[in-house]
Design a protein around this motif. Structure first.
Motif, PDB file in Angstrom:
ATOM      1  N   ASP A  53       0.843  -1.192   0.000  1.00 47.69           N
ATOM      2  CA  ASP A  53       0.000   0.000   0.000  1.00 47.69           C
ATOM      3  C   ASP A  53       0.882   1.247   0.000  1.00 47.69           C
ATOM      4  O   ASP A  53       1.787   1.368   0.837  1.00 47.69           O
ATOM      5  N   PRO A  54       0.633   2.196  -0.899  1.00 48.79           N
ATOM      6  CA  PRO A  54       1.395   3.444  -0.860  1.00 48.79           C
ATOM      7  C   PRO A  54       0.828   4.416   0.173  1.00 48.79           C
ATOM      8  O   PRO A  54      -0.369   4.419   0.455  1.00 48.79           O
ATOM      9  N   ASP A  62       0.312  -3.254 -10.456  1.00 52.75           N
ATOM     10  CA  ASP A  62      -0.682  -4.050  -9.745  1.00 52.75           C
ATOM     11  C   ASP A  62      -2.056  -3.492 -10.090  1.00 52.75           C
ATOM     12  O   ASP A  62      -2.464  -2.444  -9.596  1.00 52.75           O
ATOM     13  N   ALA A  63      -2.783  -4.199 -10.963  1.00 52.45           N
ATOM     14  CA  ALA A  63      -4.092  -3.727 -11.423  1.00 52.45           C
ATOM     15  C   ALA A  63      -5.245  -4.473 -10.775  1.00 52.45           C
ATOM     16  O   ALA A  63      -6.398  -4.210 -11.103  1.00 52.45           O
ATOM     17  N   GLY A  64      -4.941  -5.380  -9.875  1.00 51.62           N
ATOM     18  CA  GLY A  64      -6.022  -6.094  -9.221  1.00 51.62           C
ATOM     19  C   GLY A  64      -5.700  -7.560  -9.043  1.00 51.62           C
ATOM     20  O   GLY A  64      -4.524  -7.943  -8.986  1.00 51.62           O
ATOM     21  N   ASP A  91      -5.327  -0.951  -8.869  1.00 51.06           N
ATOM     22  CA  ASP A  91      -6.418  -1.823  -8.439  1.00 51.06           C
ATOM     23  C   ASP A  91      -7.535  -0.966  -7.851  1.00 51.06           C
ATOM     24  O   ASP A  91      -7.347  -0.339  -6.795  1.00 51.06           O
ATOM     25  N   PRO A  92      -8.713  -0.898  -8.490  1.00 53.62           N
ATOM     26  CA  PRO A  92      -9.768   0.003  -8.002  1.00 53.62           C
ATOM     27  C   PRO A  92     -10.194  -0.289  -6.562  1.00 53.62           C
ATOM     28  O   PRO A  92     -10.444   0.646  -5.789  1.00 53.62           O
ATOM     29  N   GLU A  93     -10.259  -1.559  -6.189  1.00 60.79           N
ATOM     30  CA  GLU A  93     -10.693  -1.893  -4.839  1.00 60.79           C
ATOM     31  C   GLU A  93      -9.691  -1.415  -3.796  1.00 60.79           C
ATOM     32  O   GLU A  93     -10.068  -0.873  -2.753  1.00 60.79           O
ATOM     33  N   ARG A  94      -8.407  -1.610  -4.078  1.00 58.89           N
ATOM     34  CA  ARG A  94      -7.395  -1.175  -3.110  1.00 58.89           C
ATOM     35  C   ARG A  94      -7.300   0.342  -3.060  1.00 58.89           C
ATOM     36  O   ARG A  94      -7.139   0.922  -1.987  1.00 58.89           O
ATOM     37  N   LEU A  95      -7.413   1.001  -4.205  1.00 65.57           N
ATOM     38  CA  LEU A  95      -7.390   2.460  -4.206  1.00 65.57           C
ATOM     39  C   LEU A  95      -8.539   3.028  -3.382  1.00 65.57           C
ATOM     40  O   LEU A  95      -8.384   4.018  -2.670  1.00 65.57           O
TER      41      LEU A  95
END
Length: 293
Positions: A87-88, A208-210, A279-283
């Motif tokens: 995680d950034p 990392d896109a998901g 990754d949309p969920e992580r963002l």
């Protein structure tokens, strides 16, 4: 104010540092928060009586919780390397609360966190606690159930691997930002040669896109071609400058909403690594600043 409130206030004084320790151990902001919360629950159950050094006691508890989480994570993995990007920690214009400032202070870059993922749980703990937080080995030893000499060896092995895989990045945000700006300008203009001048020949790009493995590319020329192709496909996107783990980075926006976080590792005035989380969920789970204004 009752004793419970006093204890909670004392714990909150230590929370920013505890979260910094946990984040560097785990590379996950959510898991770091869970580890800190577990430390609070244990303190609330036991009370402060008999604890001479509350900060040290809490650091030990958080470290043991993190070690258990790392061991559990390792036991579930078939492919331990590059399953995800860490995680950034993303800041805008230096505005942040105490926890964010603590995470960003003396920040560990994303490239280093990626390398830490390849260490054994005990190696990672010994390296983080000693090399990043300055704990002596006689305090680290009981956490990993080793002698101080064995704990020193764990940190030494980890240090060798880190030095070989994660070179020391350049200091100075102004110089870093010049390199990132040059990268962006060259990609936008389609100037391949200009782009190659700011990329290290052995550069690595991790994306990392998901769900699924992290996509990894190596080599400046290959990455340069991908960067220009990506820009042509995303002409409606807007890149905003940001601090990503304390270094110059970018946040990619579409209609004012973050679609990717780009973390750069700059060594010798060139980009040695670029880590992209899209990754949309992580963002959505990250506490990202408002870049739309």
């Amino acid at each position: 104010m009752n004793d419970g409130d006093l204890l909670a206030d004392r714990f909150e004084e230590h929370r920013p540092r505890l979260k910094s320790v946990a984040y560097r151990m785990l590379g996950s902001l959510a898991e770091a928060e869970d580890a800190v919360q577990e430390a609070w629950l244990r303190l609330a159950r036991t009370g402060e009586d008999g604890i001479d050094n509350l900060g040290g006691w809490l650091t030990t508890v958080v470290s043991r919780v993190c070690l258990d989480m790392l061991r559990s994570r390792a036991s579930r993995r078939e492919e331990p390397l590059e399953e995800r990007l860490p995680d950034p920690v993303v800041l805008r214009d230096g505005a942040a609360g105490p926890e964010q400032r603590a995470l960003a202070a003396d920040a560990v870059g994303l490239a280093l966190l990626v390398v830490l993922e390849s260490l054994s749980p005990a190696e990672r703990l010994a390296f983080v606690l000693h090399d990043l937080f300055g704990l002596p080995f006689d305090e680290i030893a009981p956490i990993v159930d080793r002698s101080p000499a064995a704990a020193r060896q764990l940190a030494s092995r980890a240090r060798r691997r880190v030095r070989g895989a994660a070179p020391e990045p350049d200091a100075g945000l102004v110089a870093q930002r010049r390199v990132v700006d040059a990268f962006l300008a060259a990609a936008e203009s389609g100037d391949l040669e200009a782009l190659l001048t700011v990329l290290d020949p052995d550069m690595v790009l991790r994306s990392d896109a998901g769900p699924g493995p992290v996509r990894t590319l190596r080599g400046a020329r290959r990455i340069a071609g991908q960067a220009m192709a990506f820009h042509r496909l995303t002409a409606m996107h807007e890149a905003r400058p940001a601090l990503v783990n304390g270094a110059a980075g970018l946040v990619d926006l579409v209609d004012g909403r973050p679609r990717a976080v780009l973390g750069f590792t700059i060594v010798g005035g060139r980009i040695a690594a670029l880590d992209i989380l899209s990754d949309p969920e992580r963002l959505a789970r990250l506490d990202l600043p408002d870049f739309a204004g």
